[in-house]
Design an enzyme around this catalytic site. Structure first.
Site, short mmCIF file in Angstrom:
data_model
loop_
_atom_site.label_atom_id
_atom_site.label_comp_id
_atom_site.label_asym_id
_atom_site.label_seq_id
_atom_site.Cartn_x
_atom_site.Cartn_y
_atom_site.Cartn_z
N VAL A 1 0.84 -1.19 0.00
CA VAL A 1 0.00 0.00 0.00
C VAL A 1 0.88 1.24 0.00
O VAL A 1 1.78 1.37 0.83
CB VAL A 1 -0.91 0.01 1.25
CG1 VAL A 1 -1.73 1.27 1.31
CG2 VAL A 1 -1.81 -1.22 1.25
N CYS A 2 0.60 2.15 -0.94
CA CYS A 2 1.31 3.41 -1.00
C CYS A 2 0.50 4.44 -0.22
O CYS A 2 -0.31 5.17 -0.78
CB CYS A 2 1.45 3.83 -2.46
SG CYS A 2 2.29 5.38 -2.73
N LEU A 3 0.65 4.44 1.07
CA LEU A 3 -0.14 5.33 1.91
C LEU A 3 0.84 6.06 2.81
O LEU A 3 1.45 5.47 3.70
CB LEU A 3 -1.16 4.54 2.73
CG LEU A 3 -2.15 5.32 3.56
CD1 LEU A 3 -2.88 6.36 2.71
CD2 LEU A 3 -3.16 4.39 4.21
#
Length: 172
Positions: free
Chosen positions: A70-72
């Protein structure tokens, strides 16, 4: 290092509604001072989630999962010990699915489609939900890696009660 899986439901009133994902969570030894590693096990079509979501068996200590990651920002860079797993599953992930950021993609195809043809993007998301995010699909992925009693279940924040989230996410 601890690892476990969580069932995560797509937020209502989004193209992800009705989807059920199996999320692999790995807590480093330094948790909560170091952020957890979060990865989708079954496939999802989203600009900020790596599209090659098929996770392999547990990796050696210190190795990181690239697929399904996840690119968070709040998980990856601005993690604080004040956050906990409830924040991730009731606030951060639902917000990520509701408000994708195509300018910081892990999935270039999803980002380009969202920017060029938002209706086609929504249709492709719904197609992935049907194909890969049913309860059966969530159960099939990695079925030999854990039993149901080791699986936590978290729905979208909307619980039908008059609860308020502890805070709001702001764009940086």
């Amino acid at each position: 290092r601890q690892e476990f899986y969580v069932r995560f439901k797509g937020p209502e009133e989004t193209p992800f509604s009705g989807g059920l994902w199996k999320i692999h969570v790995e807590l480093p030894d330094q948790y909560p001072y170091k952020s957890p590693s979060i990865g989708f096990v079954n496939r999802i079509f989203h600009p900020n989630i790596d599209e090659l979501c098929v996770q392999r068996p547990p990796l050696p200590s210190g190795a990181h999962l690239s697929s399904g990651s996840v690119c968070l920002d709040v998980i990856n860079q601005t993690w604080s010990p004040m956050y906990d797993m409830i924040n991730i599953f009731e606030v951060f992930l639902p917000q990520l699915l509701r408000y994708p950021n195509p300018t910081d993609p892990l999935n270039g195809e999803a980002a380009a489609l969202l920017m060029r043809e938002p209706k086609s993007y929504d249709a492709k998301v719904r197609e992935y939900v049907q194909k890969y995010a049913s309860k059966d699909a969530a159960d099939e992925n990695g079925e030999d890696s854990e039993s149901d009693d080791e699986m936590s279940s978290v729905g979208s924040y909307a619980s039908g009660e008059d609860e308020e989230p502890a805070g709001t996410m702001e764009e940086v």
